[in-house]
Design a protein around this motif. Structure first.
Motif, PDB file in Angstrom:
ATOM      1  N   LYS A 167       0.846  -1.191   0.000  1.00 62.54           N
ATOM      2  CA  LYS A 167       0.000   0.000   0.000  1.00 62.54           C
ATOM      3  C   LYS A 167       0.885   1.246   0.000  1.00 62.54           C
ATOM      4  O   LYS A 167       1.952   1.250   0.618  1.00 62.54           O
ATOM      5  N   VAL A 168       0.436   2.276  -0.673  1.00 64.92           N
ATOM      6  CA  VAL A 168       1.185   3.533  -0.689  1.00 64.92           C
ATOM      7  C   VAL A 168       1.023   4.219   0.670  1.00 64.92           C
ATOM      8  O   VAL A 168      -0.084   4.377   1.168  1.00 64.92           O
ATOM      9  N   VAL A 169       2.153   4.604   1.258  1.00 65.99           N
ATOM     10  CA  VAL A 169       2.141   5.329   2.528  1.00 65.99           C
ATOM     11  C   VAL A 169       2.479   6.782   2.224  1.00 65.99           C
ATOM     12  O   VAL A 169       3.566   7.082   1.717  1.00 65.99           O
ATOM     13  N   ALA A 170       1.548   7.669   2.500  1.00 66.62           N
ATOM     14  CA  ALA A 170       1.723   9.075   2.167  1.00 66.62           C
ATOM     15  C   ALA A 170       2.810   9.717   3.018  1.00 66.62           C
ATOM     16  O   ALA A 170       3.056   9.306   4.159  1.00 66.62           O
ATOM     17  N   ARG A 212       5.299   9.365  -7.012  1.00 70.57           N
ATOM     18  CA  ARG A 212       5.526  10.798  -7.124  1.00 70.57           C
ATOM     19  C   ARG A 212       4.320  11.620  -6.657  1.00 70.57           C
ATOM     20  O   ARG A 212       3.182  11.397  -7.065  1.00 70.57           O
ATOM     21  N   GLY A 213       4.616  12.572  -5.787  1.00 66.76           N
ATOM     22  CA  GLY A 213       3.587  13.469  -5.299  1.00 66.76           C
ATOM     23  C   GLY A 213       2.713  12.895  -4.199  1.00 66.76           C
ATOM     24  O   GLY A 213       1.851  13.594  -3.658  1.00 66.76           O
ATOM     25  N   ILE A 214       2.941  11.610  -3.852  1.00 67.23           N
ATOM     26  CA  ILE A 214       2.089  10.983  -2.833  1.00 67.23           C
ATOM     27  C   ILE A 214       2.916  10.435  -1.674  1.00 67.23           C
ATOM     28  O   ILE A 214       2.783  10.866  -0.528  1.00 67.23           O
ATOM     29  N   GLY A 215       3.783   9.449  -1.957  1.00 66.25           N
ATOM     30  CA  GLY A 215       4.538   8.834  -0.875  1.00 66.25           C
ATOM     31  C   GLY A 215       5.384   7.675  -1.358  1.00 66.25           C
ATOM     32  O   GLY A 215       5.992   7.753  -2.439  1.00 66.25           O
ATOM     33  N   TYR A 216       5.371   6.569  -0.601  1.00 67.81           N
ATOM     34  CA  TYR A 216       6.271   5.455  -0.885  1.00 67.81           C
ATOM     35  C   TYR A 216       5.533   4.128  -0.748  1.00 67.81           C
ATOM     36  O   TYR A 216       4.576   3.997   0.015  1.00 67.81           O
ATOM     37  N   LEU A 217       6.020   3.138  -1.487  1.00 70.03           N
ATOM     38  CA  LEU A 217       5.403   1.825  -1.541  1.00 70.03           C
ATOM     39  C   LEU A 217       6.478   0.757  -1.428  1.00 70.03           C
ATOM     40  O   LEU A 217       7.415   0.707  -2.210  1.00 70.03           O
ATOM     41  N   LEU A 218       6.339  -0.107  -0.429  1.00 66.31           N
ATOM     42  CA  LEU A 218       7.243  -1.237  -0.267  1.00 66.31           C
ATOM     43  C   LEU A 218       6.569  -2.475  -0.810  1.00 66.31           C
ATOM     44  O   LEU A 218       5.443  -2.811  -0.420  1.00 66.31           O
ATOM     45  N   GLU A 219       7.242  -3.165  -1.714  1.00 67.74           N
ATOM     46  CA  GLU A 219       6.633  -4.330  -2.314  1.00 67.74           C
ATOM     47  C   GLU A 219       7.679  -5.374  -2.660  1.00 67.74           C
ATOM     48  O   GLU A 219       8.872  -5.075  -2.849  1.00 67.74           O
ATOM     49  N   LYS A 220       7.217  -6.608  -2.727  1.00 70.11           N
ATOM     50  CA  LYS A 220       8.059  -7.704  -3.189  1.00 70.11           C
ATOM     51  C   LYS A 220       7.833  -7.850  -4.676  1.00 70.11           C
ATOM     52  O   LYS A 220       6.697  -7.969  -5.131  1.00 70.11           O
ATOM     53  N   PRO A 221       8.902  -7.823  -5.473  1.00 74.54           N
ATOM     54  CA  PRO A 221       8.706  -7.941  -6.921  1.00 74.54           C
ATOM     55  C   PRO A 221       8.094  -9.280  -7.300  1.00 74.54           C
ATOM     56  O   PRO A 221       8.298 -10.279  -6.611  1.00 74.54           O
ATOM     57  N   ALA A 222       7.303  -9.257  -8.353  1.00 77.78           N
ATOM     58  CA  ALA A 222       6.699 -10.494  -8.814  1.00 77.78           C
ATOM     59  C   ALA A 222       7.770 -11.487  -9.242  1.00 77.78           C
ATOM     60  O   ALA A 222       8.799 -11.107  -9.809  1.00 77.78           O
ATOM     61  N   GLU A 223       7.538 -12.771  -8.947  1.00 80.39           N
ATOM     62  CA  GLU A 223       8.509 -13.796  -9.323  1.00 80.39           C
ATOM     63  C   GLU A 223       8.499 -13.993 -10.826  1.00 80.39           C
ATOM     64  O   GLU A 223       7.470 -13.915 -11.486  1.00 80.39           O
ATOM     65  N   ALA A 224       9.680 -14.239 -11.325  1.00 82.91           N
ATOM     66  CA  ALA A 224       9.802 -14.462 -12.766  1.00 82.91           C
ATOM     67  C   ALA A 224       9.084 -15.749 -13.153  1.00 82.91           C
ATOM     68  O   ALA A 224       9.104 -16.726 -12.403  1.00 82.91           O
TER      69      ALA A 224
END
Length: 225
Positions: A167-170, A212-224
């Motif tokens: 989730k994006v954290v503002a 951009r303009g909102i905040g940050y998002l921590l995520e695990k990249p999709a597996e290949a």
């Protein structure tokens, strides 16, 4: 995580303030009910620890006003009034927990952790994202079984992002969650913390994106495939 501590006993207030800040929480302290009512209406908190016998405005009135405004922050009543009718009234008015004085410090800390975990929508005290694990009991990060040592502010930021992974954290949420009114945290400082965390997380396969303009998002990249 940001906590509002409302306690009019100076000695107890300072002891709790020291305990909570040592645990890494951002804490604001007020000593009367009117100040609490004003502050909780203007600022964002994850948890309010509320005494009932307060000058200016009693704790139950603070709680009633807070819930009437639609404020859903967690509330722990911490008071010498431990009679069943007091507990029932406090819980019916919207308190999430009720603890009578005197109390055991370890139980108090456990209840704080439980309320903050519940506030974040988490059922377990261990949260895992890819190779990164956060133990909310010890507030320790582990990667592949090894502890990760972080400066307090970076640890608090990563904890916030980790608990809201996907989730994006503002930026405003980060600012209010990591600082009390006595602290200063600029946009540049947040960007520096994010940059350092990004370098730490990259070897673990985790991506910390700037929205951009909102905040940050921590995520695990999709597996290949």
């Amino acid at each position: 995580m940001r906590i509002l501590l409302v306690e009019d006993d100076p000695a107890l207030a300072e002891a709790l303030l020291s305990l909570l800040t040592s645990a890494g929480y951002a804490v604001d302290l007020v000593h009367d009910g009117e100040a609490a009512r004003t502050l909780v209406a203007a600022e964002r908190f994850d948890l309010m620890i509320l005494d009932l016998n307060l000058p200016e405005l009693d704790g139950l009135s603070v709680l009633r006003a807070m819930r009437a405004q639609g404020n859903t922050a967690a509330v722990m009543i911490l008071t010498a009034r431990g009679a069943p009718e007091d507990r029932v009234r406090g819980l019916d008015l919207g308190a999430d927990d009720y603890m009578a004085k005197p109390f055991d410090v370890r139980e108090f800390e456990a209840r704080v952790r439980s309320l903050l975990r519940r506030q974040a929508g988490l059922r377990s005290s261990v949260v895992t994202l890819g190779r990164l694990t956060l133990d909310l009991t010890t507030r320790q990060f582990m990667a592949d079984g090894q502890a990760i040592d972080l400066p307090p502010r970076e640890r608090a930021l990563l904890e916030l992002l980790h608990m809201r992974a996907g989730k994006v954290v503002a930026k405003d949420t980060i600012m209010q969650s990591l600082t009390s009114l006595d602290d200063m945290l600029s946009d540049n400082a947040i960007e520096q913390y994010v940059s350092r965390l990004r370098r730490r997380l990259a070897p673990l396969g985790l991506v910390l994106r700037t929205v951009r303009g909102i905040g940050y998002l921590l995520e695990k990249p999709a597996e290949a495939p």
